[in-house]
Each structure stands twice: as structure tokens, then as C-alpha cells.
Scaffold this motif. Structure first.
Motif, PDB file in Angstrom:
ATOM      1  N   UNK A  91      -2.867 -10.528  -0.677  1.00 23.39           N
ATOM      2  CA  UNK A  91      -2.630  -9.107  -0.381  1.00 23.39           C
ATOM      3  C   UNK A  91      -3.511  -8.199  -1.222  1.00 23.39           C
ATOM      4  N   UNK A  92      -3.534  -8.396  -2.543  1.00 22.74           N
ATOM      5  CA  UNK A  92      -4.294  -7.496  -3.409  1.00 22.74           C
ATOM      6  C   UNK A  92      -5.793  -7.653  -3.179  1.00 22.74           C
ATOM      7  N   UNK A  93      -6.258  -8.880  -2.873  1.00 30.04           N
ATOM      8  CA  UNK A  93      -7.681  -9.088  -2.580  1.00 30.04           C
ATOM      9  C   UNK A  93      -8.092  -8.344  -1.309  1.00 30.04           C
ATOM     10  N   UNK A  94      -7.239  -8.354  -0.297  1.00 28.01           N
ATOM     11  CA  UNK A  94      -7.565  -7.686   0.956  1.00 28.01           C
ATOM     12  C   UNK A  94      -7.598  -6.169   0.780  1.00 28.01           C
ATOM     13  N   UNK A  95      -6.659  -5.638  -0.003  1.00 27.81           N
ATOM     14  CA  UNK A  95      -6.619  -4.194  -0.223  1.00 27.81           C
ATOM     15  C   UNK A  95      -7.823  -3.712  -1.024  1.00 27.81           C
ATOM     16  N   UNK A  96      -8.223  -4.454  -2.036  1.00 30.92           N
ATOM     17  CA  UNK A  96      -9.378  -4.031  -2.844  1.00 30.92           C
ATOM     18  C   UNK A  96     -10.689  -4.252  -2.090  1.00 30.92           C
ATOM     19  N   UNK A  97     -10.779  -5.335  -1.328  1.00 32.75           N
ATOM     20  CA  UNK A  97     -12.001  -5.616  -0.563  1.00 32.75           C
ATOM     21  C   UNK A  97     -12.286  -4.507   0.443  1.00 32.75           C
ATOM     22  N   UNK A  98     -11.248  -3.920   1.016  1.00 33.94           N
ATOM     23  CA  UNK A  98     -11.417  -2.882   2.033  1.00 33.94           C
ATOM     24  C   UNK A  98     -11.302  -1.470   1.452  1.00 33.94           C
TER      25      UNK A  98
ATOM     26  N   UNK B  77      -9.103   0.083  -0.204  1.00 28.36           N
ATOM     27  CA  UNK B  77      -7.830   0.778  -0.094  1.00 28.36           C
ATOM     28  C   UNK B  77      -7.125   0.857  -1.442  1.00 28.36           C
ATOM     29  N   UNK B  78      -7.544  -0.013  -2.346  1.00 33.48           N
ATOM     30  CA  UNK B  78      -6.979  -0.034  -3.690  1.00 33.48           C
ATOM     31  C   UNK B  78      -8.056  -0.453  -4.678  1.00 33.48           C
ATOM     32  N   UNK B  79      -7.867  -0.078  -5.926  1.00 33.77           N
ATOM     33  CA  UNK B  79      -8.838  -0.402  -6.973  1.00 33.77           C
ATOM     34  C   UNK B  79      -8.085  -0.859  -8.215  1.00 33.77           C
ATOM     35  N   UNK B  80      -8.540  -1.985  -8.795  1.00 38.61           N
ATOM     36  CA  UNK B  80      -7.952  -2.501 -10.030  1.00 38.61           C
ATOM     37  C   UNK B  80      -8.853  -2.089 -11.183  1.00 38.61           C
ATOM     38  N   UNK B  81      -8.255  -1.454 -12.186  1.00 37.93           N
ATOM     39  CA  UNK B  81      -9.024  -0.961 -13.326  1.00 37.93           C
ATOM     40  C   UNK B  81      -8.487  -1.573 -14.619  1.00 37.93           C
ATOM     41  N   UNK B  82      -9.404  -2.063 -15.453  1.00 35.59           N
ATOM     42  CA  UNK B  82      -9.022  -2.652 -16.733  1.00 35.59           C
ATOM     43  C   UNK B  82      -9.099  -1.593 -17.816  1.00 35.59           C
ATOM     44  N   UNK B  83      -8.022  -1.410 -18.567  1.00 32.70           N
ATOM     45  CA  UNK B  83      -7.980  -0.469 -19.680  1.00 32.70           C
ATOM     46  C   UNK B  83      -7.466  -1.199 -20.921  1.00 32.70           C
ATOM     47  N   UNK B  84      -7.445  -0.491 -22.039  1.00 36.17           N
ATOM     48  CA  UNK B  84      -6.917  -1.081 -23.276  1.00 36.17           C
ATOM     49  C   UNK B  84      -5.433  -1.393 -23.149  1.00 36.17           C
ATOM     50  N   UNK B  85      -4.754  -0.665 -22.249  1.00 37.95           N
ATOM     51  CA  UNK B  85      -3.312  -0.884 -22.077  1.00 37.95           C
ATOM     52  C   UNK B  85      -3.000  -1.986 -21.074  1.00 37.95           C
ATOM     53  N   UNK B  86      -3.997  -2.461 -20.328  1.00 38.10           N
ATOM     54  CA  UNK B  86      -3.776  -3.517 -19.350  1.00 38.10           C
ATOM     55  C   UNK B  86      -4.445  -3.189 -18.030  1.00 38.10           C
ATOM     56  N   UNK B  87      -4.097  -3.924 -16.990  1.00 34.57           N
ATOM     57  CA  UNK B  87      -4.669  -3.739 -15.666  1.00 34.57           C
ATOM     58  C   UNK B  87      -3.826  -2.749 -14.862  1.00 34.57           C
TER      59      UNK B  87
ATOM     60  N   UNK C 108       0.822  -1.202   0.000  1.00 35.99           N
ATOM     61  CA  UNK C 108       0.000   0.000   0.000  1.00 35.99           C
ATOM     62  C   UNK C 108       0.865   1.266   0.000  1.00 35.99           C
ATOM     63  N   UNK C 109       1.938   1.275   0.783  1.00 36.77           N
ATOM     64  CA  UNK C 109       2.822   2.442   0.819  1.00 36.77           C
ATOM     65  C   UNK C 109       3.452   2.691  -0.543  1.00 36.77           C
ATOM     66  N   UNK C 110       3.881   1.609  -1.206  1.00 33.62           N
ATOM     67  CA  UNK C 110       4.476   1.768  -2.542  1.00 33.62           C
ATOM     68  C   UNK C 110       3.424   2.267  -3.533  1.00 33.62           C
ATOM     69  N   UNK C 111       2.225   1.704  -3.425  1.00 30.94           N
ATOM     70  CA  UNK C 111       1.142   2.084  -4.337  1.00 30.94           C
ATOM     71  C   UNK C 111       0.798   3.563  -4.196  1.00 30.94           C
ATOM     72  N   UNK C 112       0.762   4.065  -2.953  1.00 33.47           N
ATOM     73  CA  UNK C 112       0.431   5.481  -2.736  1.00 33.47           C
ATOM     74  C   UNK C 112       1.426   6.401  -3.428  1.00 33.47           C
ATOM     75  N   UNK C 113       2.674   5.991  -3.477  1.00 33.82           N
ATOM     76  CA  UNK C 113       3.709   6.822  -4.092  1.00 33.82           C
ATOM     77  C   UNK C 113       3.771   6.658  -5.602  1.00 33.82           C
ATOM     78  N   UNK C 114       3.121   5.607  -6.154  1.00 34.27           N
ATOM     79  CA  UNK C 114       3.261   5.326  -7.582  1.00 34.27           C
ATOM     80  C   UNK C 114       1.911   5.100  -8.266  1.00 34.27           C
TER      81      UNK C 114
END
Length: 562
Positions: free
Chosen positions: A538-545, A547-557, A510-516
Motif C-alpha cells: 500500500x505505502x509503495x503504491x501511494x508514494x510511487x504515484x 499521492x504520499x511522501x515519506x520524509x526522514x527527520x531527526x524525530x523519525x519517519x 490515503x483518506x486517513x492520511x489526508x486528515x492527519x
């Protein structure tokens, strides 16, 4: 509930105190006979006192310690000496209880004698102390360095409003705002009561939300099986009391409006409304300026008040400007005899945002609000509003297109609103019906028809003038606070985000994600260095709560921090 290390330590101290036979939350009264303020004002060397408060600081030096105790009136220095507190062989009460098991924020009672230190500090020599309440959470601790700089100040507005209890403890200046708020209410009561007006209470739950144009909160009464509304104003009930024979009534009322929130609006607010029989709005203007001059002196000992960059003077009398003249002065447009279409076209030309639900009254109100209000800094009465803006107001005696109404403007904001009250029941019904037509057009702030109020008017209401004052906004001006949240103990807030317990892996990601943020999912996974199994968890817990969101675009996830 996840506890911090300091909270766990305090809970351990709680157990140790009980093991020593000390109840951390005793039920018995503590015999307080003095306060920090009284001690300083009437200091008497050697006088015995019992005081109580929070332990706010201490400097322990072996068998002696200076500390500060904070009560409702401020702080006082207290001096703990091991041999004074524990004259016998058993030194547990000082060595264990005071030095090791008490913390900053704990409430204690102190029995002692007054003395003056070598540097002239008025101090209480502690003869005995009693733990009155153990604080399990550490207080925010602002520190002042040798150069007067404040560090770790408790200044974040959201934290302060949510935890007003902590704000009041560590930011003493905040309490002064609320002391002045109470002075304002007391001053108004004194002013009204001296003139023989009667304080009353009217319903908060109302079958019809009347007395103002606003969107109400709706609830349901189960026993009566009917909708009820939290009051938006108390006007119509107070006027019923004038019908009933009272010559003057007033009320400090909690009102509720289901509308926007900003620095000057809270969905729950306090208004004062007063109605006086046999008066008109000209009399009420003089009454209003005398009242506010009296209140300003009571709160600040002067009629002047600083608000931002402005110095406001509440000394009477105040200028009077008609709404028509104000709009003409600041826009060049004369609203006299204009149709709804002409007003709408003029508003659009001025860049004022309008919509099809707005009738003449709303259009004029929007023009005035956008183009004129902000120009009135010193207290100024804006008078003689168009009839369409004032469905509860008496028609102007010299111009049937206008009403006998004024608003008091201060620093570009309305502080008071007053009328010569409409007491013609036939006219009142027609005004309500006009409001109903606006509601049919989509105006969700239009007034309801209150048939019982019309029935009351049919019994006869004498000529009456009424006035409402926004108490929260007035105290903002008297205490130099630009935000209404600063003058409400507990302003309305969004739900607090729940703290989510995170593993070390999750914290690192999460700390790395916030900076990038945003970042390719595959890149974030690579940076984490986690195995496939740990990464998925890890990623399931962050998105479930959230704290993070995964978005699908034409360039990838991509992954975004929330």
C-alpha cells in the motif's frame, strides 16, 4: 481506463441499442428545419418541425413524458406520448429505447408538431425521434430547488477550463461571453473595412521574434535546419506592407509569449494591430476612442460596461496624461533627465523591485506599473513615453528624450498601445543596437536586430501610425470577467493529474492520511490495521504515484499527503 458505474451502464445500453438494430452514431444527415429560438419567436400551433439537440431533462410518467431539448439557441420543451410515437402494437421505441436506453446528454432528432400546454408552455409533440449520438459520460447536473438555490453546480474553475465542452452545455451564461467576443471582432472588422483598411495575414513562425519586448517560444525547422520563433507580435511584418504600398492594413493575430501566467496573461493570446499611412499618434488617439465607443455599443448596446465594482464608460473622448506627469502625480518623482542610477535608486526607495539587467526604459516601466497604472479606472491615454521604453517609436517632435506613443489604460490595465511609427532606418538600427546591449546585460525580453526590416525601411516608409489592442483583455472588460481564462475557450493549463486506480486498502490509508498529515509512519501503519505485506504494498503504491511522501527527520519517519 477505470470507468465509473454510470459509465459502465451507458456502455451496456450502447450494446443493447445495437442489438435492437439501432446505430447510436448514425452517419446520415438529420433534416433539421427549425430551432428552439425560431419556434419561440414564430410559434404556430400545429406546425410540423424537425429539431435536434441534447436531451437535458425529462419527467417520465408511465406512457407519457415531458422533456427538454437543448440546441445552440436554448431549450425547448418536448412531449413524448407512447401512442403517438408507437401507434401500432409494438411499443419498443418508447418503452425500451426512450424510457430505458436514452440518457441525459444524448443527442436526438425530433419530428413533431407544435402545441401549447394547459399552463401555456410552447411545446413540441413528438411523432418520431432518432438517436443521433449516445453520450457515454454523464453531464454535470446542476439542480435548482423550489427556493431557487442551485445545487451540484459545475463551478470549479479548473474543471470548467479543462472541460469547456461540458461547461458550455451546463452553464448557458458562459456561451454568451463567447458570443460577445465574436461580436467584438465583427464590430472591429466593420469599423476598419468601412474606412477602406485591408485585413491581412502575416507569419506565425518567424526567423526573428520582433515587434515587442518579450521572451519567445523557440522551435526548430527540420528541412531548413534553423531555429524559428512563434511570433510575439506582427508589427514589423505589417509595416513592411506599408512600405509595399498599402495605405492601411490590420490583422487579428495569435501571439505567443513564453512568460508568466496569471489572471490577465495567457501564453497564447489574440491581438489586433492596425497601421495607417500618413497618420500620427494624435490622429490614432481619436481613431482609438471612436473605435472603442463603436465596439462597446455593438457588444452591449451601450457605451457603459460593468467591471467588478466599476462602471466604465467607453464614450469618446478620453483624458490624455503624459507618462512623466502620471509618475510625478502618484510618486512625486520627476523622471525628466534622470540617469539610470537615479532611476534605480528612486525605484528602490519606492519599494519597486528592480535588477541590474534593467535599463532606463525598464526602470521607468516598473515604476509606472507599480505606482501609477492601477489609478486609471476610466479609459485614459498615457502619452509621450521616454525613448528608452519604445525602440520602434518615432522621437517626439518637441522633446528628443520622449517618443510619440500612447497606451490606453482601463481599470489599471493596458488595453491599447500605439505610436507614430519610427521610419528613419538609421535611427531604427541604433535603437536595435541599444536593445542588443540590454540583451548582453541579461534582459531576455530585449529585441533582436531585424536587418531585413531595416532594409525595408531603407526603401522608404511613409509617416505611419500603428496601434495594437489586446482583444482578450478588452472582452474581459466588456463582459465583466476578471480572469482571462473566462474569455478563452481553451486556456493553457498545467498537465492534468492522471487518476490512479486504488485498492480499498489504499483508499482507506490515503483518506486517513489526508486528515492527519503529516503523521509518523509507524502510527499510520498501526491505524491502517494492515498486515506487513499489505502495508508494504500500500505505502509503495501511494508514494510511487506521488499521492504520499515519506520524509526522514531527526524525530523519525513522517508521511505527508501530496
Amino acid at each position: 481506463m477505470q470507468l465509473s458505474e454510470l459509465e459502465l451502464i451507458r456502455r451496456e445500453k450502447l450494446s443493447q441499442l445495437r442489438n435492437l438494430g439501432i446505430e447510436p452514431y448514425p452517419a446520415a444527415l438529420y433534416p433539421v428545419d427549425s430551432t428552439s429560438g425560431k419556434i419561440k419567436q414564430n410559434f404556430e400551433e400545429g406546425k410540423k418541425v424537425n429539431i435536434a439537440g441534447r436531451l437535458m431533462s425529462r419527467r417520465i410518467q408511465g406512457k407519457a413524458s415531458f422533456a427538454e431539448l437543448q440546441d445552440a439557441e436554448g431549450r425547448i420543451q418536448v412531449y413524448f406520448n407512447r401512442d403517438e410515437i408507437c401507434p401500432g402494437e409494438d411499443k419498443t421505441h418508447y418503452n425500451e429505447v426512450y424510457k430505458k436506453l436514452l440518457d441525459i446528454g444524448d443527442f436526438i432528432g425530433v419530428e413533431g408538431e407544435l402545441f401549447t400546454t394547459q399552463v401555456g408552455e410552447k411545446t413540441v409533440m413528438v411523432k418520431n425521434f432518432t438517436l443521433l449520438s449516445k453520450a457515454l459520460k454523464p453531464l454535470p447536473q446542476p439542480r435548482v430547488d423550489s427556493e431557487g438555490n442551485v445545487h451540484d453546480a459545475f463551478t470549479d474553475p479548473e474543471q470548467r477550463y479543462r472541460q469547456r465542452y461540458a461547461d458550455l452545455v451546463v452553464n448557458p451564461h458562459v456561451k454568451e461571453v463567447f458570443v460577445k467576443r465574436t461580436k467584438l471582432f465583427n464590430a472591429m472588422r466593420e469599423f476598419f473595412n468601412a474606412r477602406g483598411y485591408f485585413e491581412v495575414e502575416t507569419p506565425i513562425l518567424q526567423p526573428i521574434p520582433g515587434g515587442a519586448a518579450a521572451r519567445p517560444f523557440v522551435t526548430h525547422h527540420n528541412t531548413l535546419d534553423m531555429p524559428l520563433y512563434l511570433r510575439i507580435a506582427n508589427e514589423l511584418y505589417l509595416k513592411r506592407l506599408i512600405v509595399g504600398g498599402f495605405d492601411g492594413v490590420y490583422e487579428f493575430s495569435k501571439n505567443f509569449r513564453n512568460e508568466g501566467m496569471d489572471r490577465t496573461h495567457n501564453p497564447e493570446f489574440t491581438a489586433m494591430e492596425i497601421y495607417v499611412a500618413y497618420k500620427d499618434y494624435n490622429w490614432m488617439m481619436e481613431f482609438c476612442e471612436q473605435l472603442l465607443e463603436f465596439c462597446a455599443k455593438a457588444v452591449n448596446n451601450t457605451t457603459s460596461a460593468t467591471f467588478g465594482d466599476h462602471t466604465i464608460d467607453f464614450k469618446a473622448p478620453y483624458p490624455r496624461v503624459t507618462m512623466t506627469d502620471a509618475i510625478k502625480q502618484f510618486t512625486g518623482f520627476d523622471i525628466t533627465d534622470k540617469t539610470e542610477a537615479e532611476l534605480r535608486a528612486a525605484a528602490l526607495e519606492m519599494g519597486v523591485e528592480v535588477d541590474d539587467s534593467m535599463g532606463k526604459g525598464k526602470l521607468i516601466d516598473e515604476i509606472f506599473g507599480e505606482k501609477c497604472e492601477g489609478n486609471f479606472i476610466q479609459p485614459t491615454f498615457i502619452t509621450d513615453y521616454p525613448k528608452e521604453m519604445s525602440p520602434l517609436c518615432k522621437e517626439h517632435r518637441d522633446n528628443p528624450e520622449l517618443t510619440e506613443r500612447f497606451e490606453l489604460m482601463v481599470c489599471g490595465k493596458e488595453v491599447a498601445n500605439a505610436y507614430s511609427e519610427l521610419n528613419d532606418p538609421i535611427d531604427q538600427r541604433e535603437r536595435f543596437e541599444a536593445q542588443l546591449k540590454l540583451a548582453d546585460r541579461g534582459d531576455d525580453e530585449a529585441m533582436f536586430i531585424d536587418n531585413d526590416f531595416i532594409r525595408a525601411l531603407e526603401y522608404g516608409m511613409p509617416p505611419t501610425s500603428g496601434m495594437g489592442i489586446g482583444m482578450d483583455r478588452l472582452i474581459m472588460f466588456l463582459t465583466n470577467n476578471a480572469s482571462i481564462q473566462e474569455v478563452l475557450f481553451f486556456p493553457q493549463m498545467k498537465p492534468e493529474k492522471k487518476q490512479v486506480a486504488l485498492s480499498e486498502d489504499e483508499k482507506q490509508v490515503l483518506e486517513y492520511l489526508k486528515d492527519h498529515t503529516p503523521i509518523f509512519l509507524v502510527e499510520l501503519k498501526a491505524q491502517s490495521g494492515l498486515s506487513n505485506k499489505k502495508w508494504d504494498k500500500t505505502i509503495k503504491h501511494l508514494t510511487k504515484n506521488n499521492l504520499a511522501k515519506v520524509e526522514k527527520t531527526d524525530d523519525g519517519l513522517f508521511v505527508h499527503a501530496l
